[in-house]
Design an enzyme around this catalytic site. Structure first.
Site, PDB file in Angstrom:
ATOM      1  N   VAL A 111       0.861  -1.198   0.000  1.00  0.00           N
ATOM      2  CA  VAL A 111       0.000   0.000   0.000  1.00  0.00           C
ATOM      3  C   VAL A 111       0.895   1.245   0.000  1.00  0.00           C
ATOM      4  CG1 VAL A 111      -1.764   1.289   1.270  1.00  0.00           C
ATOM      5  CG2 VAL A 111      -1.784  -1.219   1.296  1.00  0.00           C
ATOM      6  N   VAL A 113       1.056   5.605  -1.207  1.00  0.00           N
ATOM      7  CA  VAL A 113       0.544   6.854  -1.797  1.00  0.00           C
ATOM      8  C   VAL A 113       1.742   7.781  -1.979  1.00  0.00           C
ATOM      9  CG1 VAL A 113      -0.889   8.909  -1.355  1.00  0.00           C
ATOM     10  CG2 VAL A 113      -1.748   6.634  -0.762  1.00  0.00           C
ATOM     11  N   GLY A 119      -1.720  12.546   3.267  1.00  0.00           N
ATOM     12  CA  GLY A 119      -2.354  13.420   4.251  1.00  0.00           C
ATOM     13  C   GLY A 119      -3.601  14.124   3.734  1.00  0.00           C
ATOM     14  N   LYS A 124      -6.716   6.461   2.470  1.00  0.00           N
ATOM     15  CA  LYS A 124      -7.980   5.905   2.976  1.00  0.00           C
ATOM     16  C   LYS A 124      -8.895   5.557   1.795  1.00  0.00           C
ATOM     17  CE  LYS A 124     -10.936   6.865   6.906  1.00  0.00           C
ATOM     18  NZ  LYS A 124     -11.206   7.840   7.964  1.00  0.00           N
ATOM     19  N   TYR A 154      -4.172   2.097   9.488  1.00  0.00           N
ATOM     20  CA  TYR A 154      -5.073   0.963   9.210  1.00  0.00           C
ATOM     21  C   TYR A 154      -6.188   0.884  10.257  1.00  0.00           C
ATOM     22  CZ  TYR A 154      -1.679  -0.468   5.702  1.00  0.00           C
ATOM     23  OH  TYR A 154      -0.855  -0.497   4.606  1.00  0.00           O
TER      24      TYR A 154
HETATM   25  C1  LIG Z   1       0.474   4.983   4.822  1.00  0.00           C
HETATM   26  C2  LIG Z   1      -0.044   5.804   3.647  1.00  0.00           C
HETATM   27  C3  LIG Z   1      -0.546   4.856   2.554  1.00  0.00           C
HETATM   28  C4  LIG Z   1      -1.195   6.691   4.154  1.00  0.00           C
HETATM   29  O1  LIG Z   1      -1.709   7.414   3.047  1.00  0.00           O
HETATM   30  P1  LIG Z   1      -2.311   8.894   3.218  1.00  0.00           P
HETATM   31  O2  LIG Z   1      -2.905   9.273   1.945  1.00  0.00           O
HETATM   32  O3  LIG Z   1      -1.257   9.785   3.783  1.00  0.00           O
HETATM   33  O4  LIG Z   1      -3.393   8.640   4.360  1.00  0.00           O
HETATM   34  P2  LIG Z   1      -4.781   9.422   4.529  1.00  0.00           P
HETATM   35  O5  LIG Z   1      -4.541  10.882   4.301  1.00  0.00           O
HETATM   36  O6  LIG Z   1      -5.817   8.771   3.715  1.00  0.00           O
HETATM   37  O7  LIG Z   1      -5.071   9.179   6.074  1.00  0.00           O
HETATM   38  C5  LIG Z   1      -6.203   8.460   6.514  1.00  0.00           C
HETATM   39  C6  LIG Z   1      -6.216   8.493   8.023  1.00  0.00           C
HETATM   40  O8  LIG Z   1      -5.076   7.809   8.548  1.00  0.00           O
HETATM   41  C7  LIG Z   1      -4.282   8.714   9.330  1.00  0.00           C
HETATM   42  N1  LIG Z   1      -2.893   8.452   8.987  1.00  0.00           N
HETATM   43  C8  LIG Z   1      -2.306   8.574   7.789  1.00  0.00           C
HETATM   44  N2  LIG Z   1      -1.001   8.204   7.854  1.00  0.00           N
HETATM   45  C9  LIG Z   1      -0.811   7.842   9.133  1.00  0.00           C
HETATM   46  C10 LIG Z   1       0.319   7.360   9.830  1.00  0.00           C
HETATM   47  N3  LIG Z   1       1.504   7.170   9.251  1.00  0.00           N
HETATM   48  N4  LIG Z   1       0.162   7.088  11.147  1.00  0.00           N
HETATM   49  C11 LIG Z   1      -1.015   7.258  11.761  1.00  0.00           C
HETATM   50  N5  LIG Z   1      -2.124   7.708  11.144  1.00  0.00           N
HETATM   51  C12 LIG Z   1      -2.004   8.000   9.857  1.00  0.00           C
HETATM   52  C13 LIG Z   1      -4.713  10.102   8.913  1.00  0.00           C
HETATM   53  O9  LIG Z   1      -4.510  11.044   9.937  1.00  0.00           O
HETATM   54  C14 LIG Z   1      -6.171   9.907   8.609  1.00  0.00           C
HETATM   55  O10 LIG Z   1      -6.928   9.884   9.798  1.00  0.00           O
HETATM   56  P3  LIG Z   1      -8.451  10.430   9.833  1.00  0.00           P
HETATM   57  O11 LIG Z   1      -9.242   9.527   8.905  1.00  0.00           O
HETATM   58  O12 LIG Z   1      -8.824  10.292  11.259  1.00  0.00           O
HETATM   59  O13 LIG Z   1      -8.372  11.833   9.348  1.00  0.00           O
HETATM   60  C15 LIG Z   1       1.045   6.751   3.091  1.00  0.00           C
HETATM   61  O14 LIG Z   1       1.499   7.586   4.130  1.00  0.00           O
HETATM   62  C16 LIG Z   1       2.227   6.034   2.469  1.00  0.00           C
HETATM   63  O15 LIG Z   1       2.213   5.681   1.298  1.00  0.00           O
HETATM   64  N6  LIG Z   1       3.301   5.828   3.265  1.00  0.00           N
HETATM   65  C17 LIG Z   1       4.523   5.230   2.754  1.00  0.00           C
HETATM   66  C18 LIG Z   1       4.342   3.754   2.407  1.00  0.00           C
HETATM   67  C19 LIG Z   1       3.877   2.947   3.604  1.00  0.00           C
HETATM   68  O16 LIG Z   1       4.382   3.090   4.719  1.00  0.00           O
HETATM   69  N7  LIG Z   1       2.885   2.063   3.336  1.00  0.00           N
HETATM   70  C20 LIG Z   1       2.329   1.191   4.322  1.00  0.00           C
HETATM   71  C21 LIG Z   1       3.111  -0.099   4.343  1.00  0.00           C
HETATM   72  S1  LIG Z   1       2.445  -1.218   5.585  1.00  0.00           S
END
Ligand SMILES: CC(C)(COP(=O)(O)OP(=O)(O)OC[C@H]1O[C@@H](n2cnc3c(N)ncnc32)[C@H](O)[C@@H]1OP(=O)(O)O)[C@@H](O)C(=O)NCCC(=O)NCCS
Length: 174
Positions: A111, A113, A119, A124, A154
């Site tokens: 997964v 982004v 953010g 999500k 998650y």
């Molecule tokens: C993890 C990832 C997919 C999140 O994507 P994103 O677009 O930033 O997330 P969103 O903006 O949709 O956030 C959704 C919710 O999760 C929370 N959230 C997002 N990243 C978070 C994090 N690292 N830790 C805790 N909460 C997080 C947000 O605050 C938001 O909360 P809300 O619904 O209460 O407002 C992205 O940060 C990413 O690609 N990270 C690098 C790759 C990675 O680590 N992938 C996961 C491998 S297991």
């Protein structure tokens, strides 16, 4: 409220079809501006591996051999991608895939982004898309392995760590 709008309809199975439909994000995400970029989702498998590698590089993941990434995509049950569309250009901004026994269980992998889009609810939305596709295949048990720094991400989508004490266990070759 209709959350997703289908771009090209298809009667084939969402997870298994090879000529995938594109689905457009609702105006809730695009800001309701007809001139703004569109964000679309797809289950298309024919993803440019170099573009995917660039996306993974952008979040600092270690590189993996492309021939193995290609094989993993080919053998995944579901491949989900998220695109920014501007005119006739499109840019890969998100990706996830799932493996499955095609009946009960699926596991979500890779997964990601792009940092430019993090953010903003995109992660999500991508996960909602993946879960919607898996549910449409009647998969009821969805698991994943969360890096420690994204457990809360998650959790916001209803994933539970260690439900009823169940532990993920790993074996690696020595
Ligand atoms: C993890 C990832 C997919 C999140 O994507 P994103 O677009 O930033 O997330 P969103 O903006 O949709 O956030 C959704 C919710 O999760 C929370 N959230 C997002 N990243 C978070 C994090 N690292 N830790 C805790 N909460 C997080 C947000 O605050 C938001 O909360 P809300 O619904 O209460 O407002 C992205 O940060 C990413 O690609 N990270 C690098 C790759 C990675 O680590 N992938 C996961 C491998 S297991």
């Amino acid at each position: 409220m209709g959350f997703w709008k289908t771009w090209f309809s298809t009667s084939e199975s969402a997870a298994t079809n090879r000529t995938a439909p594109f689905e457009e994000m609702s105006a809730e995400f695009t800001g309701n501006n007809p001139n703004s970029d569109r964000i679309v989702f797809s289950t298309e498998r024919d993803i440019d591996l170099y573009e995917l590698e660039e996306l993974c590089d952008a979040v600092g993941w270690s590189r993996r051999p492309l021939r193995k990434v290609k094989k993993a995509i080919e053998h995944s049950f579901l491949v989900a991608s998220m695109w920014q569309v501007r005119g006739n250009q499109r840019r890969l901004i998100g990706f996830a895939r799932a493996t499955s026994d095609h009946a009960f269980n699926a596991t979500i992998w890779d997964v990601v982004v792009h940092p430019d889009f993090q953010g903003k609810g995109m992660g999500k939305a991508l996960m909602k898309y993946v879960l919607k596709k898996l549910r449409s295949e009647e998969i009821s048990n969805v698991t994943l392995f969360a890096d420690p720094h994204v457990v809360d991400f998650y959790r916001t989508m209803g994933f539970m760590p260690d439900p009823e004490g169940i532990k993920g266990m790993f074996w690696y070759p020595h």
